[in-house]
Design a protein around this motif. Structure first.
Motif, PDB file in Angstrom:
ATOM      1  N   LEU A 132       0.818  -1.205   0.000  1.00 44.57           N
ATOM      2  CA  LEU A 132       0.000   0.000   0.000  1.00 44.57           C
ATOM      3  C   LEU A 132       0.856   1.261   0.000  1.00 44.57           C
ATOM      4  O   LEU A 132       0.607   2.199  -0.768  1.00 44.57           O
ATOM      5  N   ALA A 133       1.881   1.238   0.857  1.00 44.36           N
ATOM      6  CA  ALA A 133       2.719   2.429   0.947  1.00 44.36           C
ATOM      7  C   ALA A 133       3.324   2.764  -0.411  1.00 44.36           C
ATOM      8  O   ALA A 133       3.294   3.896  -0.867  1.00 44.36           O
ATOM      9  N   GLY A 134       3.845   1.695  -1.047  1.00 42.77           N
ATOM     10  CA  GLY A 134       4.452   1.916  -2.357  1.00 42.77           C
ATOM     11  C   GLY A 134       3.424   2.394  -3.364  1.00 42.77           C
ATOM     12  O   GLY A 134       3.680   3.308  -4.146  1.00 42.77           O
ATOM     13  N   ALA A 135       2.223   1.782  -3.288  1.00 42.42           N
ATOM     14  CA  ALA A 135       1.174   2.147  -4.239  1.00 42.42           C
ATOM     15  C   ALA A 135       0.759   3.602  -4.046  1.00 42.42           C
ATOM     16  O   ALA A 135       0.640   4.362  -5.013  1.00 42.42           O
ATOM     17  N   LEU A 136       0.557   4.002  -2.793  1.00 38.92           N
ATOM     18  CA  LEU A 136       0.209   5.403  -2.525  1.00 38.92           C
ATOM     19  C   LEU A 136       1.325   6.330  -2.970  1.00 38.92           C
ATOM     20  O   LEU A 136       1.089   7.379  -3.550  1.00 38.92           O
ATOM     21  N   GLY A 137       2.553   5.873  -2.698  1.00 38.16           N
ATOM     22  CA  GLY A 137       3.711   6.690  -3.050  1.00 38.16           C
ATOM     23  C   GLY A 137       3.837   6.900  -4.547  1.00 38.16           C
ATOM     24  O   GLY A 137       4.358   7.918  -4.991  1.00 38.16           O
ATOM     25  N   ARG A 138       3.354   5.927  -5.318  1.00 40.74           N
ATOM     26  CA  ARG A 138       3.480   6.042  -6.777  1.00 40.74           C
ATOM     27  C   ARG A 138       2.327   6.806  -7.407  1.00 40.74           C
ATOM     28  O   ARG A 138       2.349   7.079  -8.599  1.00 40.74           O
ATOM     29  N   LEU A 139       1.315   7.127  -6.589  1.00 37.99           N
ATOM     30  CA  LEU A 139       0.243   7.981  -7.134  1.00 37.99           C
ATOM     31  C   LEU A 139       0.825   9.343  -7.465  1.00 37.99           C
ATOM     32  O   LEU A 139       1.791   9.786  -6.842  1.00 37.99           O
ATOM     33  N   SER A 140       0.206  10.010  -8.420  1.00 38.53           N
ATOM     34  CA  SER A 140       0.670  11.372  -8.696  1.00 38.53           C
ATOM     35  C   SER A 140       0.315  12.234  -7.487  1.00 38.53           C
ATOM     36  O   SER A 140      -0.594  11.907  -6.727  1.00 38.53           O
ATOM     37  N   PRO A 141       1.057  13.318  -7.269  1.00 41.77           N
ATOM     38  CA  PRO A 141       0.781  14.181  -6.101  1.00 41.77           C
ATOM     39  C   PRO A 141      -0.673  14.643  -6.049  1.00 41.77           C
ATOM     40  O   PRO A 141      -1.263  14.705  -4.967  1.00 41.77           O
ATOM     41  N   GLU A 142      -1.276  14.916  -7.217  1.00 40.89           N
ATOM     42  CA  GLU A 142      -2.672  15.372  -7.230  1.00 40.89           C
ATOM     43  C   GLU A 142      -3.608  14.301  -6.672  1.00 40.89           C
ATOM     44  O   GLU A 142      -4.479  14.574  -5.866  1.00 40.89           O
ATOM     45  N   LEU A 143      -3.395  13.058  -7.138  1.00 40.70           N
ATOM     46  CA  LEU A 143      -4.275  11.978  -6.676  1.00 40.70           C
ATOM     47  C   LEU A 143      -4.044  11.694  -5.197  1.00 40.70           C
ATOM     48  O   LEU A 143      -4.975  11.458  -4.430  1.00 40.70           O
ATOM     49  N   ARG A 144      -2.769  11.716  -4.792  1.00 42.11           N
ATOM     50  CA  ARG A 144      -2.437  11.425  -3.399  1.00 42.11           C
ATOM     51  C   ARG A 144      -3.080  12.477  -2.489  1.00 42.11           C
ATOM     52  O   ARG A 144      -3.582  12.174  -1.416  1.00 42.11           O
ATOM     53  N   ALA A 145      -3.042  13.736  -2.931  1.00 44.17           N
ATOM     54  CA  ALA A 145      -3.626  14.816  -2.129  1.00 44.17           C
ATOM     55  C   ALA A 145      -5.115  14.596  -1.921  1.00 44.17           C
ATOM     56  O   ALA A 145      -5.642  14.796  -0.825  1.00 44.17           O
ATOM     57  N   VAL A 146      -5.781  14.127  -2.972  1.00 42.10           N
ATOM     58  CA  VAL A 146      -7.226  13.878  -2.877  1.00 42.10           C
ATOM     59  C   VAL A 146      -7.507  12.725  -1.911  1.00 42.10           C
ATOM     60  O   VAL A 146      -8.415  12.798  -1.088  1.00 42.10           O
ATOM     61  N   VAL A 147      -6.691  11.660  -1.993  1.00 46.71           N
ATOM     62  CA  VAL A 147      -6.867  10.534  -1.074  1.00 46.71           C
ATOM     63  C   VAL A 147      -6.692  11.016   0.363  1.00 46.71           C
ATOM     64  O   VAL A 147      -7.482  10.697   1.258  1.00 46.71           O
ATOM     65  N   GLN A 148      -5.660  11.809   0.569  1.00 44.74           N
ATOM     66  CA  GLN A 148      -5.384  12.254   1.929  1.00 44.74           C
ATOM     67  C   GLN A 148      -6.508  13.156   2.466  1.00 44.74           C
ATOM     68  O   GLN A 148      -6.948  13.011   3.602  1.00 44.74           O
ATOM     69  N   GLY A 165      -8.056  23.644  -3.812  1.00 41.80           N
ATOM     70  CA  GLY A 165      -8.190  24.667  -4.834  1.00 41.80           C
ATOM     71  C   GLY A 165      -8.643  24.123  -6.179  1.00 41.80           C
ATOM     72  O   GLY A 165      -8.263  24.643  -7.222  1.00 41.80           O
ATOM     73  N   VAL A 166      -9.448  23.048  -6.146  1.00 44.17           N
ATOM     74  CA  VAL A 166      -9.990  22.499  -7.398  1.00 44.17           C
ATOM     75  C   VAL A 166     -11.494  22.309  -7.223  1.00 44.17           C
ATOM     76  O   VAL A 166     -11.980  22.211  -6.100  1.00 44.17           O
ATOM     77  N   PRO A 167     -12.243  22.245  -8.325  1.00 47.90           N
ATOM     78  CA  PRO A 167     -13.688  22.030  -8.203  1.00 47.90           C
ATOM     79  C   PRO A 167     -14.000  20.659  -7.584  1.00 47.90           C
ATOM     80  O   PRO A 167     -13.193  19.727  -7.693  1.00 47.90           O
ATOM     81  N   ALA A 168     -15.182  20.582  -6.961  1.00 44.16           N
ATOM     82  CA  ALA A 168     -15.575  19.335  -6.309  1.00 44.16           C
ATOM     83  C   ALA A 168     -15.611  18.181  -7.304  1.00 44.16           C
ATOM     84  O   ALA A 168     -15.247  17.040  -6.990  1.00 44.16           O
ATOM     85  N   GLY A 169     -16.042  18.483  -8.522  1.00 41.49           N
ATOM     86  CA  GLY A 169     -16.106  17.436  -9.547  1.00 41.49           C
ATOM     87  C   GLY A 169     -14.735  16.844  -9.827  1.00 41.49           C
ATOM     88  O   GLY A 169     -14.587  15.626 -10.027  1.00 41.49           O
ATOM     89  N   THR A 170     -13.726  17.713  -9.809  1.00 47.01           N
ATOM     90  CA  THR A 170     -12.364  17.236 -10.040  1.00 47.01           C
ATOM     91  C   THR A 170     -11.918  16.310  -8.916  1.00 47.01           C
ATOM     92  O   THR A 170     -11.236  15.308  -9.156  1.00 47.01           O
ATOM     93  N   VAL A 171     -12.323  16.662  -7.679  1.00 40.03           N
ATOM     94  CA  VAL A 171     -11.980  15.794  -6.548  1.00 40.03           C
ATOM     95  C   VAL A 171     -12.573  14.408  -6.770  1.00 40.03           C
ATOM     96  O   VAL A 171     -11.908  13.394  -6.562  1.00 40.03           O
ATOM     97  N   LYS A 172     -13.841  14.376  -7.238  1.00 34.32           N
ATOM     98  CA  LYS A 172     -14.502  13.087  -7.460  1.00 34.32           C
ATOM     99  C   LYS A 172     -13.776  12.260  -8.503  1.00 34.32           C
ATOM    100  O   LYS A 172     -13.509  11.083  -8.288  1.00 34.32           O
ATOM    101  N   THR A 173     -13.462  12.891  -9.641  1.00 33.50           N
ATOM    102  CA  THR A 173     -12.802  12.121 -10.694  1.00 33.50           C
ATOM    103  C   THR A 173     -11.413  11.668 -10.246  1.00 33.50           C
ATOM    104  O   THR A 173     -11.010  10.530 -10.513  1.00 33.50           O
ATOM    105  N   ARG A 174     -10.691  12.568  -9.540  1.00 32.67           N
ATOM    106  CA  ARG A 174      -9.357  12.159  -9.095  1.00 32.67           C
ATOM    107  C   ARG A 174      -9.440  11.011  -8.099  1.00 32.67           C
ATOM    108  O   ARG A 174      -8.606  10.114  -8.092  1.00 32.67           O
ATOM    109  N   MET A 175     -10.480  11.050  -7.226  1.00 34.43           N
ATOM    110  CA  MET A 175     -10.636   9.975  -6.243  1.00 34.43           C
ATOM    111  C   MET A 175     -10.912   8.663  -6.961  1.00 34.43           C
ATOM    112  O   MET A 175     -10.371   7.616  -6.589  1.00 34.43           O
ATOM    113  N   MET A 176     -11.746   8.716  -8.021  1.00 35.50           N
ATOM    114  CA  MET A 176     -12.030   7.501  -8.779  1.00 35.50           C
ATOM    115  C   MET A 176     -10.760   6.962  -9.424  1.00 35.50           C
ATOM    116  O   MET A 176     -10.482   5.755  -9.373  1.00 35.50           O
TER     117      MET A 176
END
Lengths: 188, 280
Positions: A132-148, A165-176
């Protein structure tokens, strides 16, 4: 509010819950004890989400003013520290709504890529197996920020959007996308 | 949620606490640290040395000041909302005439006047006699040690007296004119009545202020009220004309008094600090 100068911060053995009750009854001494116990870690944790110390200090101040006003609403359920953090992270979201984050290195203070895995890491995302750590670490910073922001800080999609600083819709897509990426990584 | 931490043996050490505080750990480890900190007071304490005490003391001082400051009144917050500076907003909000009791009094008197006007023609006379006096009385009681607990502060405040006088007068007059203006349309009869009291009201207020550089504001207000009623009431009784206050001589006299008093006030503006020092 009348206060004697002799009021001192409370003793060590008093629990945070007791302090919150005393704050609800209007004791600034109890508020100070609570502040002395929690201000440091809150400052550090907020600083990981906002690079501007002035905003962190403002949020810390707002947080304890809010604790003062709403201590009566603490139900006694759950960790007082978690309750206070819940206020702090939302105050940070509010601060970003007033002053949108221009170039805050949000959630991205990573300078040490020697990821250390703990049992808690796995539990956090309900993942029992895999790197998991490695997988989270390999996420792009944008995706990791959304997970966190959503999973770890427990923010709603909209709040996370304000924080990042992004629209809510962007958070949803990044989380997916983050979920899909993690699932794929961990399935290997 | 008081169960044991998920991994009871897992704690921070000083080295990890330091690295976490410096932002020197990965997101994943930081998340573990943060989840643990929520439940472990001992590890939270490890972070205390990582934040300068002076920084936390400064924030605490701000917190304490905020929680010990009485909550701003609705009016003060409204004024702040329209960009009135904080000091002025507080002085205005502290103006005694603006307290609820005064406004309530104005509303009650006017309601009675309007109700009487519908019952009996002389009620209009009552309305027109009272309406011009109320704003003046409001302004008079906005000043002076007898009425104003912030008198000392106001006298020492770094505002020109004229500035403060102007701000308070405008706010008090406005707060009184609004209820009167709302009551006026409910009067039976001539629409002109709705505004007939305006000019006398302003004339009385400004004349009172001009006099207040010589005598205590409340004395000036009482004197002028007596004068106004002495002119209006016998006139009513004599001619049975309920619209007396709206007649041309009264309006012209009001305009003259307004002009002379405003002039006198401008000439005497350097004496205005006297207004704040009068003893009641």
């Amino acid at each position: 509010m009348t206060l004697t100068a002799t009021e001192r911060p409370m003793e060590e053995h008093v629990t945070d819950g007791d302090l919150l009750s005393a704050v609800a009854d209007g004791s600034t001494a109890a508020l100070e004890s609570l502040y002395r116990r929690h201000a440091s870690w809150l400052t550090v944790r907020l600083s990981r989400r906002c690079a501007d110390p002035a905003i962190v200090d403002e949020v810390l101040q707002d947080t304890f003013v809010a604790v003062w006003k709403s201590a009566g609403r603490y139900t006694g359920q759950g960790e007082p520290a978690a309750w206070i953090w819940g206020i702090a992270i939302r105050r940070l979201v509010d601060a970003f709504r007033r002053t949108p984050p221009a170039a805050y290195p949000l959630y991205d203070h990573v300078t040490d890529l020697n990821l250390i895995e703990s049992a808690e890491d796995r539990v956090l995302l309900g993942v029992e197996h895999g790197d998991l750590a490695g997988a989270l670490g390999r996420l792009s910073p944008e995706l990791r920020a959304v997970v966190q922001a959503t999973v770890l800080d427990g923010l709603t999609t909209r709040e996370a959007g304000r924080l990042l600083g992004v629209p809510a819709g962007t958070v949803k897509t990044r989380m997916m996308r983050a979920r899909a990426a993690l699932r794929k990584e961990l399935a290997r | 949620m008081n169960e044991e931490p998920m991994s009871t043996e897992w704690h921070l050490d000083a080295e990890l606490a330091g690295r976490y505080a410096q932002g020197g750990v990965s997101t994943v480890l930081a998340s573990s640290v943060e989840q643990h900190l929520i439940r472990c007071a001992a590890c939270r304490a490890l972070l205390t040395p990582t934040v300068p005490a002076a920084r936390l003391d400064a924030v605490w001082a701000e917190v304490l000041e905020t929680v010990e400051t009485p909550r701003a009144t609705l009016l003060e917050r409204l004024l702040r909302g329209v960009r009135v500076d904080e000091g002025t907003a507080r002085l205005v909000a502290a103006t005694p005439s603006l307290r609820g009791a005064w406004i309530l009094g104005v509303v009650v008197v006017l309601t009675l006047a309007v109700l009487t006007a519908h019952a009996d023609g002389n009620g209009i006379a009552l309305f027109l006699a009272l309406a011009p006096v109320l704003p003046m009385a409001g302004v008079a009681f906005a000043f002076g040690p007898a009425a104003d607990p912030t008198h000392e502060i106001a006298a020492a405040a770094p505002y020109s007296s004229l500035h403060l006088l102007a701000v308070r007068t405008v706010v008090v007059v406005a707060s009184t004119l609004v209820p009167i203006g709302l009551a006026a349309p409910f009067l039976p009869g001539n629409a002109w009545l709705s505004v007939a009291w305006l000019l006398p009201a302003l004339a009385l207020t400004v004349t009172m202020l001009a006099l207040a550089t010589r005598v205590a504001p409340h004395l000036a207000a009482i004197g002028l009220s007596a004068l106004w009623l002495a002119v209006v009431i016998p006139g009513l009784a004599h001619s049975r004309n309920a619209l007396l206050a709206s007649e041309l001589p009264v309006q012209l006299a009001s305009l003259a008094a307004l002009t002379v008093s405003a002039g006198a006030l401008l000439v005497q503006r350097h004496d205005l600090p006297e207004l704040f020092r009068r003893t009641a």
